[in-house]
Every structure is written in structure tokens, then in C-alpha cells.
Design a protein around this motif. Structure first.
Motif, mmCIF file in Angstrom:
data_model
loop_
_atom_site.group_PDB
_atom_site.id
_atom_site.type_symbol
_atom_site.label_atom_id
_atom_site.label_comp_id
_atom_site.label_asym_id
_atom_site.label_seq_id
_atom_site.Cartn_x
_atom_site.Cartn_y
_atom_site.Cartn_z
ATOM 1 N N LYS A 261 0.801 -1.225 0.000
ATOM 2 C CA LYS A 261 0.000 0.000 0.000
ATOM 3 C C LYS A 261 0.834 1.275 0.000
ATOM 4 C CE LYS A 261 -0.618 -0.375 4.993
ATOM 5 N NZ LYS A 261 -1.491 -0.275 6.134
ATOM 6 N N PHE A 262 2.135 1.159 0.331
ATOM 7 C CA PHE A 262 2.967 2.358 0.356
ATOM 8 C C PHE A 262 3.836 2.507 -0.885
ATOM 9 C CE2 PHE A 262 1.456 3.349 4.336
ATOM 10 C CZ PHE A 262 1.766 2.422 5.335
ATOM 11 N N ARG A 263 3.719 1.538 -1.827
ATOM 12 C CA ARG A 263 4.695 1.508 -2.911
ATOM 13 C C ARG A 263 4.568 2.637 -3.909
ATOM 14 N NH1 ARG A 263 5.856 -4.968 -3.993
ATOM 15 N NH2 ARG A 263 6.724 -5.296 -1.926
ATOM 16 N N THR A 264 3.453 3.389 -3.889
ATOM 17 C CA THR A 264 3.368 4.587 -4.727
ATOM 18 C C THR A 264 3.707 5.814 -3.889
ATOM 19 O OG1 THR A 264 1.481 3.498 -5.722
ATOM 20 C CG2 THR A 264 1.940 5.718 -6.455
ATOM 21 N N ARG A 265 3.230 5.789 -2.650
ATOM 22 C CA ARG A 265 3.376 6.943 -1.774
ATOM 23 C C ARG A 265 4.840 7.315 -1.523
ATOM 24 N NH1 ARG A 265 0.886 7.270 4.296
ATOM 25 N NH2 ARG A 265 -0.835 6.196 3.290
ATOM 26 N N VAL A 266 5.692 6.288 -1.395
ATOM 27 C CA VAL A 266 7.087 6.560 -1.015
ATOM 28 C C VAL A 266 7.831 7.484 -1.964
ATOM 29 C CG1 VAL A 266 7.597 4.561 0.415
ATOM 30 C CG2 VAL A 266 7.773 4.361 -2.063
ATOM 31 N N SER B 10 9.892 1.614 -10.563
ATOM 32 C CA SER B 10 8.825 0.854 -9.926
ATOM 33 C C SER B 10 9.407 -0.009 -8.817
ATOM 34 C CB SER B 10 8.101 -0.026 -10.948
ATOM 35 O OG SER B 10 8.983 -1.020 -11.429
ATOM 36 N N ILE B 11 8.515 -0.498 -7.943
ATOM 37 C CA ILE B 11 8.947 -1.312 -6.799
ATOM 38 C C ILE B 11 8.350 -2.700 -6.910
ATOM 39 C CG2 ILE B 11 8.871 -1.561 -4.295
ATOM 40 C CD1 ILE B 11 8.676 1.414 -4.050
ATOM 41 N N SER B 12 9.161 -3.706 -6.657
ATOM 42 C CA SER B 12 8.632 -5.061 -6.571
ATOM 43 C C SER B 12 9.298 -5.755 -5.383
ATOM 44 C CB SER B 12 8.898 -5.824 -7.875
ATOM 45 O OG SER B 12 10.266 -5.793 -8.182
ATOM 46 N N ASP B 13 8.878 -6.988 -5.116
ATOM 47 C CA ASP B 13 9.433 -7.709 -3.965
ATOM 48 C C ASP B 13 10.921 -7.965 -4.145
ATOM 49 O OD1 ASP B 13 6.483 -9.807 -3.518
ATOM 50 O OD2 ASP B 13 6.948 -7.773 -2.831
ATOM 51 N N GLY C 115 12.634 -8.416 1.192
ATOM 52 C CA GLY C 115 13.144 -7.057 1.011
ATOM 53 C C GLY C 115 12.457 -6.347 -0.146
ATOM 54 N N THR C 116 13.193 -5.380 -0.715
ATOM 55 C CA THR C 116 12.622 -4.565 -1.776
ATOM 56 C C THR C 116 13.494 -4.589 -3.024
ATOM 57 O OG1 THR C 116 11.941 -3.047 -0.020
ATOM 58 C CG2 THR C 116 11.700 -2.271 -2.285
ATOM 59 N N THR C 117 12.859 -4.524 -4.207
ATOM 60 C CA THR C 117 13.597 -4.333 -5.450
ATOM 61 C C THR C 117 13.105 -3.064 -6.118
ATOM 62 O OG1 THR C 117 13.763 -6.704 -5.802
ATOM 63 C CG2 THR C 117 14.194 -5.298 -7.691
ATOM 64 N N PHE C 118 14.039 -2.209 -6.496
ATOM 65 C CA PHE C 118 13.705 -1.028 -7.277
ATOM 66 C C PHE C 118 14.057 -1.311 -8.727
ATOM 67 C CE2 PHE C 118 12.411 2.128 -4.261
ATOM 68 C CZ PHE C 118 12.936 1.666 -3.056
ATOM 69 N N ASN C 119 13.079 -1.159 -9.616
ATOM 70 C CA ASN C 119 13.306 -1.410 -11.026
ATOM 71 C C ASN C 119 13.353 -0.097 -11.791
ATOM 72 O OD1 ASN C 119 12.963 -4.379 -10.780
ATOM 73 N ND2 ASN C 119 10.909 -3.785 -10.160
#
Lengths: 331, 130
Positions: A270-275, A310-313, A318-322
Motif C-alpha cells: 500500500k505504500f509503494r506509490t506513496r514513497v 517501480s517497486i517489486s518484492d 526485502g525490496t527491489t527497485f526497477n
């Protein structure tokens, strides 16, 4: 005697047929050329002009207009009316595009100038404040509360200074045309690792790189982007776990996607756009320091390059930034 | 004499501000117990797990990471009913946006809107609301 008559007649028939075919052939050719000529004069040359105009169109330039040669052709004007309408519409379109684009450019530059000068002017008082706080400290306060308040003052002033610096950096990215070159990211990442060496060793972080393709970009901006992402991956590591960072790339015909993956605390869906919003944070300053501008800066760099982020798992929660870079013809 | 405000709750993400509020509240002499939270969701969780707890006033910041002030009001009203605080919620904020004020006023439970910094005068004003 009858036979020789037939041969003679046959020869005459063939001769006749040949003449008819030849004359028909010539007539058809003439009509065909006439039709082609009429078509070219009525329609073809306008389409050609239109094609050249569309092909050469650059929205960033001003004053591009289509001009069709309106001379009459064989007295035919009805087809020309349609082309007159087309020409007028295209010119209206061109004018509107150029106007809006100019406005947009102007607004962006104005905003960047504003942010820059505001931040610049705010830096001065924070510097003055820092000096005054040090002066007060030197006077030697006896109460514990007084000392505590002084420490809070110093920390808060530093926070303001950091915010101003980050806003300054952000505003500098909202700039004019981007100068790009084809370059190798590997040495750049090595430099970043050296810059962050203290944090890397404190976190026991391991950074693994795949073979990365060359990209068409602005080295200064890409450097800021990558440094932000790698620093974040180290900062937001799982407590008690060594940070693992993996940088990989995949390429298609249309784009190059660079991925920076970590095994850190992760970002809920839910925060992946807000950040990416300005000053948006997911933690209080007491838990993780930061101004909330890092990812906004990353987003801005990608946008400047005509791409997006964009953000994915990531790795183990953890997090992946694409980073999606559009490919240019020569990269 | 028992103090006017028995239990106050402070919800603000900035630790330095929290320390300062505590000083102001203590200096006013009007508050007995202060509960402090950096994250609104933690404050909400505490209210949910302690239904017998009577909070006289909540000082609520607007701009906070994850769950902001308005989201807290929505969630609290939804989960605990419109009377989740015994008396009063006070928005304590840096926000100069008039829309924020209007939005805050749409909640019955919000009885005051204070622009930071918090002063002892503010605390007296709030104490009178109870």
C-alpha cells in the motif's frame, strides 16, 4: 490453291490482331499515365508534403506550419477543400502543442529557480543558528534540562539544514534539456561503494553486480540515483542481518531495466506509490533518519531520462527497485 | 486538588517535539498522566487493547509517516465509535493549510485546532474545554 488462301488470310488476321493489341496497349498506357498524373497533382503531392512535415516535426521548435500548394488543377477544386481543412487543422494542432510545451517548460524552470533561491536563502539562517547554539553551549549551562534542550536545538537545526540541502538538490534536477552519453555503470558503482565504504562495513553489506549493459544517460544524475538506492538498501536493512544487495539488468528491444534488490525491511504494497512523493516517509526520525526526498529524486532522474521507476518484492522479504530506461537507437 | 486533565495523549512523530510538549504540559501543572506515541497506529492499538482507559484529551499531529492525523481519526471512529476519547481531540499541527482546519472541524470529537508551538496558554485553553 484453297490452302494458300487460308495462310494468307491467317497472316492478315495475325497482323490485324497485333495492331489492335498494340494500339490498345498504347491507349491504356496513356490513360494510366494521365490518371496517375491527375492523382499526383490532386492528392499525391499533398500527401508527400504532409509526410515530410510529419516526419520532420519537432515539438520543441516553434513556428512549424504546413503549407500546401493550393494552385488549381485542371479546374478541380473540390478535393482541394478537404486538404485546405486538413492543412488548417494540422497548423492549429501544431500551434497548440508548441504553446503548451513552451508554457510547461517555462513553469518548470520557474519552479526550479524558486526552489533553488528559497533553499539558498534558508541555508544562511541555519548556519547562523548553528553558530549561536555553539556559542550558547560554550557559556556552560548548569542544568541537565538546559543541556538536553541545547542538544535538541542543535539536532533540529541540522535537520533543517539537511532538508534545505535536499530540496536544493531536487530543484537542480528539474532543469533544461538533458545531456546524455553512452557509458558503463560498473566503474560508477565502484566509486559509490568507496563513498559509502564506512556504512557498508558497519552494515556488513555485500553488493553483488551482474554484468551491466552500457546505458544512454546523464552520468551525474545516474550517479545520484544509484547512490540513493544503494544507501537506502544499506540503511533499511533488517536489524541483526547483514545487508545483501544485488544489481542486475535485463534488456529487451525497447528498454533496459536495471534492478537494485535488497534483503531489507521491505515496503508494504500500500505504500509503494506513496514513497516516491515529496517529503514522504514511512518512519519517524527517531527510528530512521532522512528527509523523505531520496526517492523523489530517483523518480525525477528516471523521468528526466524518459523512463520510470517501480517497486517489486526483493530478496527474502526485502525490496527491489526497477529502473526502466527506454533504449535509444545506438545503445 | 486533582488536576484538570487526568490523562493526556500526545501523538506526534517528532521526538524532539514530544520532549518539548512534555516540558510545557508539566510546566502548566494541569496534567497528571501523559501517554506519548510516535506512530498513530501504536496509539490506536493502545486504545483498542485498553477499553477501560479514559483519555481526557488527545493532542494529535496531522503530518506523520504511515498513518497521519486524519487517518487516525477515521480509523479510531470506525473501530471505537465516535466517543473514543472521553472528551476532546485537539489538532496540534504545523499545517498552515486552511483545508486541514476545515477537514478537522468535520469531526465532532475535534474540539480545537492549535498551530504549533504548544504553549502553556494553549494547555490552559484546552483544560477549560474539559
Amino acid at each position: 490453291m484453297v490452302e494458300s488462301n487460308y495462310t494468307h488470310i491467317w497472316e492478315r488476321v495475325i497482323a490485324r490482331a497485333a495492331i489492335v493489341l498494340a494500339t490498345n496497349f498504347l491507349k491504356t498506357i496513356c490513360v494510366a499515365f494521365a490518371l496517375l498524373y491527375i492523382f499526383q497533382r490532386l492528392v499525391g503531392r499533398h500527401l508527400l508534403r504532409l509526410t515530410h512535415f510529419a516526419n520532420a516535426y519537432d515539438p520543441k521548435e516553434q513556428g512549424q506550419r504546413l503549407k500546401l500548394d493550393k494552385s488549381e488543377v485542371l479546374g478541380a477544386t473540390t478535393v482541394m477543400d478537404e486538404f485546405a481543412v486538413l492543412e488548417a487543422s494540422i497548423n492549429r494542432w501544431s500551434h497548440a502543442t508548441e504553446t503548451y510545451l513552451a508554457q510547461l517548460k517555462h513553469t518548470n524552470l520557474e519552479q526550479a529557480e524558486f526552489s533553488y533561491s528559497v533553499s539558498h536563502d534558508l541555508k544562511s539562517p541555519t548556519n547562523t543558528m548553528a553558530m549561536l547554539i555553539d556559542e550558547l553551549d560554550d557559556l556552560g549551562l548548569t542544568t541537565e534540562m538546559g543541556q538536553s534542550i541545547l542538544d535538541d536545538m542543535r539536532a533540529t537545526n541540522k535537520r533543517m539544514g539537511d532538508l534545505v540541502t535536499d530540496v536544493l538538490d531536487y530543484s537542480r534536477l528539474v532543469d533544461g534539456p538533458l545531456e546524455t552519453e553512452l557509458f558503463d555503470m560498473m566503474p560508477m558503482i565502484e566509486e559509490i561503494k568507496m563513498d559509502l565504504s564506512a556504512d557498508i562495513s558497519a552494515a556488513g553489506a555485500r553488493i553483488r553486480l551482474d554484468d551491466l549493459p552500457l546505458i544512454q544517460g546523464n552520468p551525474l544524475q545516474i550517479r545520484i540515483l544509484l547512490q540513493n538506492l544503494i544507501a537506502n538498501a544499506i540503511k533499511f536493512r533488517r536489524p541483526g542481518q547483514a545487508a545483501k544487495i544485488r544489481i542486475t539488468a535485463t534488456q529487451t528491444e525497447q528498454n533496459t531495466v536495471l534492478s537494485v534488490a535488497d534483503n531489507g525491511i521491505g515496503i508494504p504494497d500500500k505504500f509503494r506509490t506513496r514513497v516516491f512523493g515529496l517529503f514522504k516517509r514511512l518512519h519517524a526520525r527517531s527510528e530512521y533518519d532522512g528527509t523523505g526526498l531520496g526517492l523523489s529524486i530517483c523518480r525525477r532522474v528516471m523521468s528526466n531520462h524518459g523512463g520510470h521507476i517501480s517497486i517489486s518484492d526483493g530478496i527474502e522479504g526485502g525490496t527491489t527497485f526497477n529502473l526502466h530506461f527506454p533504449r535509444v537507437s545506438h545503445d | 486538588m486533582t488536576k484538570q486533565i487526568k490523562t493526556a495523549m500526545l501523538i506526534d512523530d517528532e521526538e524532539f517535539d514530544q520532549r518539548q510538549y512534555l516540558r510545557v504540559l508539566q510546566r502548566s501543572g494541569l496534567v497528571e498522566t501523559v501517554l506519548q506515541y510516535t506512530y498513530a497506529e501504536d496509539a490506536l492499538a493502545h486504545l483498542e487493547t485498553h477499553p477501560e482507559l479514559e483519555v481526557d484529551v488527545i493532542f494529535l499531529d496531522i503530518n506523520m509517516p504511515r498513518m497521519n492525523g486524519f487517518e487516525f481519526l477515521e480509523a479510531a471512529t470506525e473501530k471505537l465509535g465516535a466517543d473514543f476519547v472521553k472528551t476532546v481531540v485537539v489538532m496540534l499541527t504545523t499545517s498552515l493549510n486552511p483545508d486541514d482546519r476545515t477537514r478537522a472541524e468535520s469531526y465532532d470529537v475535534v474540539r480545537d485546532f492549535i498551530n504549533k508551538p504548544l504553549t502553556t496558554e494553549h494547555v490552559e485553553r484546552v483544560a477549560d474545554l474539559i
